[in-house]
Design a protein around this motif. Sequence first.
Motif, PDB file in Angstrom:
ATOM      1  N   ARG A   1       0.640  -1.119  -0.107  1.00  0.00           N
ATOM      2  CA  ARG A   1      -0.478   0.150   0.251  1.00  0.00           C
ATOM      3  C   ARG A   1       0.849   1.511  -0.376  1.00  0.00           C
ATOM      4  O   ARG A   1       0.539   2.500  -0.155  1.00  0.00           O
ATOM      5  N   GLY A   2       2.513   0.819   0.113  1.00  0.00           N
ATOM      6  CA  GLY A   2       2.952   2.270  -0.077  1.00  0.00           C
ATOM      7  C   GLY A   2       3.042   2.688   1.426  1.00  0.00           C
ATOM      8  O   GLY A   2       3.783   3.990   1.142  1.00  0.00           O
ATOM      9  N   GLU A   3       2.834   2.258   2.134  1.00  0.00           N
ATOM     10  CA  GLU A   3       2.791   2.811   3.852  1.00  0.00           C
ATOM     11  C   GLU A   3       4.315   2.533   4.409  1.00  0.00           C
ATOM     12  O   GLU A   3       5.128   3.674   4.920  1.00  0.00           O
ATOM     13  N   LEU A   4       4.776   1.809   3.418  1.00  0.00           N
ATOM     14  CA  LEU A   4       6.696   1.625   4.475  1.00  0.00           C
ATOM     15  C   LEU A   4       7.262   1.788   2.487  1.00  0.00           C
ATOM     16  O   LEU A   4       6.902   0.654   1.525  1.00  0.00           O
ATOM     17  N   GLU A   5       8.511   2.581   3.036  1.00  0.00           N
ATOM     18  CA  GLU A   5       8.636   2.302   1.268  1.00  0.00           C
ATOM     19  C   GLU A   5      10.464   2.281   1.498  1.00  0.00           C
ATOM     20  O   GLU A   5      10.713   1.711   2.706  1.00  0.00           O
ATOM     21  N   GLU A   6      10.834   1.452   0.708  1.00  0.00           N
ATOM     22  CA  GLU A   6      12.143   1.319   0.502  1.00  0.00           C
ATOM     23  C   GLU A   6      13.540   2.006   2.299  1.00  0.00           C
ATOM     24  O   GLU A   6      13.639   2.981   1.342  1.00  0.00           O
ATOM     25  N   ASN A   7      14.317   0.760   2.418  1.00  0.00           N
ATOM     26  CA  ASN A   7      14.718   1.886   3.386  1.00  0.00           C
ATOM     27  C   ASN A   7      14.067   2.445   4.920  1.00  0.00           C
ATOM     28  O   ASN A   7      14.944   2.984   5.314  1.00  0.00           O
ATOM     29  N   THR A   8      12.723   2.390   5.237  1.00  0.00           N
ATOM     30  CA  THR A   8      12.199   2.366   6.054  1.00  0.00           C
ATOM     31  C   THR A   8      12.563   1.356   7.181  1.00  0.00           C
ATOM     32  O   THR A   8      12.404   0.564   6.926  1.00  0.00           O
ATOM     33  N   PRO A   9      13.336   1.731   8.126  1.00  0.00           N
ATOM     34  CA  PRO A   9      13.363   1.099   9.430  1.00  0.00           C
ATOM     35  C   PRO A   9      12.122   0.688  10.440  1.00  0.00           C
ATOM     36  O   PRO A   9      11.427   0.822  10.288  1.00  0.00           O
TER      37      PRO A   9
ATOM     38  N   VAL B   1      21.168  -5.281   9.577  1.00  0.00           N
ATOM     39  CA  VAL B   1      22.516  -5.208   9.449  1.00  0.00           C
ATOM     40  C   VAL B   1      22.874  -5.271  10.711  1.00  0.00           C
ATOM     41  O   VAL B   1      22.222  -4.002  11.613  1.00  0.00           O
ATOM     42  N   HIS B   2      23.726  -5.957  11.162  1.00  0.00           N
ATOM     43  CA  HIS B   2      24.037  -5.866  11.716  1.00  0.00           C
ATOM     44  C   HIS B   2      24.218  -4.704  13.072  1.00  0.00           C
ATOM     45  O   HIS B   2      25.129  -3.989  12.401  1.00  0.00           O
ATOM     46  N   GLY B   3      23.567  -4.577  14.122  1.00  0.00           N
ATOM     47  CA  GLY B   3      24.093  -3.382  14.948  1.00  0.00           C
ATOM     48  C   GLY B   3      23.000  -1.793  14.559  1.00  0.00           C
ATOM     49  O   GLY B   3      22.984  -1.397  15.696  1.00  0.00           O
ATOM     50  N   LYS B   4      22.392  -2.057  13.387  1.00  0.00           N
ATOM     51  CA  LYS B   4      21.861  -0.953  13.042  1.00  0.00           C
ATOM     52  C   LYS B   4      19.899  -2.147  13.485  1.00  0.00           C
ATOM     53  O   LYS B   4      19.770  -0.244  12.887  1.00  0.00           O
ATOM     54  N   GLY B   5      20.109  -2.249  12.767  1.00  0.00           N
ATOM     55  CA  GLY B   5      18.829  -2.796  12.884  1.00  0.00           C
ATOM     56  C   GLY B   5      17.998  -3.706  11.071  1.00  0.00           C
ATOM     57  O   GLY B   5      18.877  -3.376  10.082  1.00  0.00           O
ATOM     58  N   SER B   6      16.765  -2.859  11.562  1.00  0.00           N
ATOM     59  CA  SER B   6      16.201  -4.321  10.118  1.00  0.00           C
ATOM     60  C   SER B   6      15.279  -2.992   9.073  1.00  0.00           C
ATOM     61  O   SER B   6      14.884  -2.247  10.290  1.00  0.00           O
ATOM     62  N   PHE B   7      15.332  -2.974   8.235  1.00  0.00           N
ATOM     63  CA  PHE B   7      15.219  -2.438   6.775  1.00  0.00           C
ATOM     64  C   PHE B   7      14.168  -3.205   5.748  1.00  0.00           C
ATOM     65  O   PHE B   7      14.526  -4.139   5.271  1.00  0.00           O
ATOM     66  N   VAL B   8      13.264  -2.267   5.442  1.00  0.00           N
ATOM     67  CA  VAL B   8      12.537  -2.849   3.990  1.00  0.00           C
ATOM     68  C   VAL B   8      13.475  -2.201   3.041  1.00  0.00           C
ATOM     69  O   VAL B   8      13.344  -1.104   2.661  1.00  0.00           O
TER      70      VAL B   8
END
Length: 123
Positions: free
Chosen positions: A27-35, A69-76
């Motif tokens: 639906r476009g609520e989460l875009e690429e690189n959104t944490p 990404v270890h130490g940074k989190g998860s991203f779309v």
Amino acid sequence: MKLIINHSSMQPIYEQIVEQIKGMVMRGELEENTPLPSVRGMAKDLKVSALTVKKAYDVLTEEGLIVTVHGKGSFVAFANQNVMLEEKRKEVEADLETAIRKGRSCGMSREELKQLFEIILED
């Protein structure tokens, strides 16, 4: 991120998380690189086990939808709505084919199947 978990559903909680995150991407609520929230943070918010959230994130990672990404989190990682919508269309097509085969196996005519389909669409 607002997710709703139905604890009385027959669908496993991790699958509910996966489906809702996929839906947000489509639906476009989460875009690429959104944490995404941390595993522990989401588990606390949803009042579920961190292992359940980790399993959902693992599934999303396997499908290429998120990257961790270890130490940074998860991203779309993947926000191509057209590709995801095409996958959903293929699932719908397969489900319809299965329904048609079941109808034919119990003697339903083409016209009966069409009528039933129209009735269901009206609801």
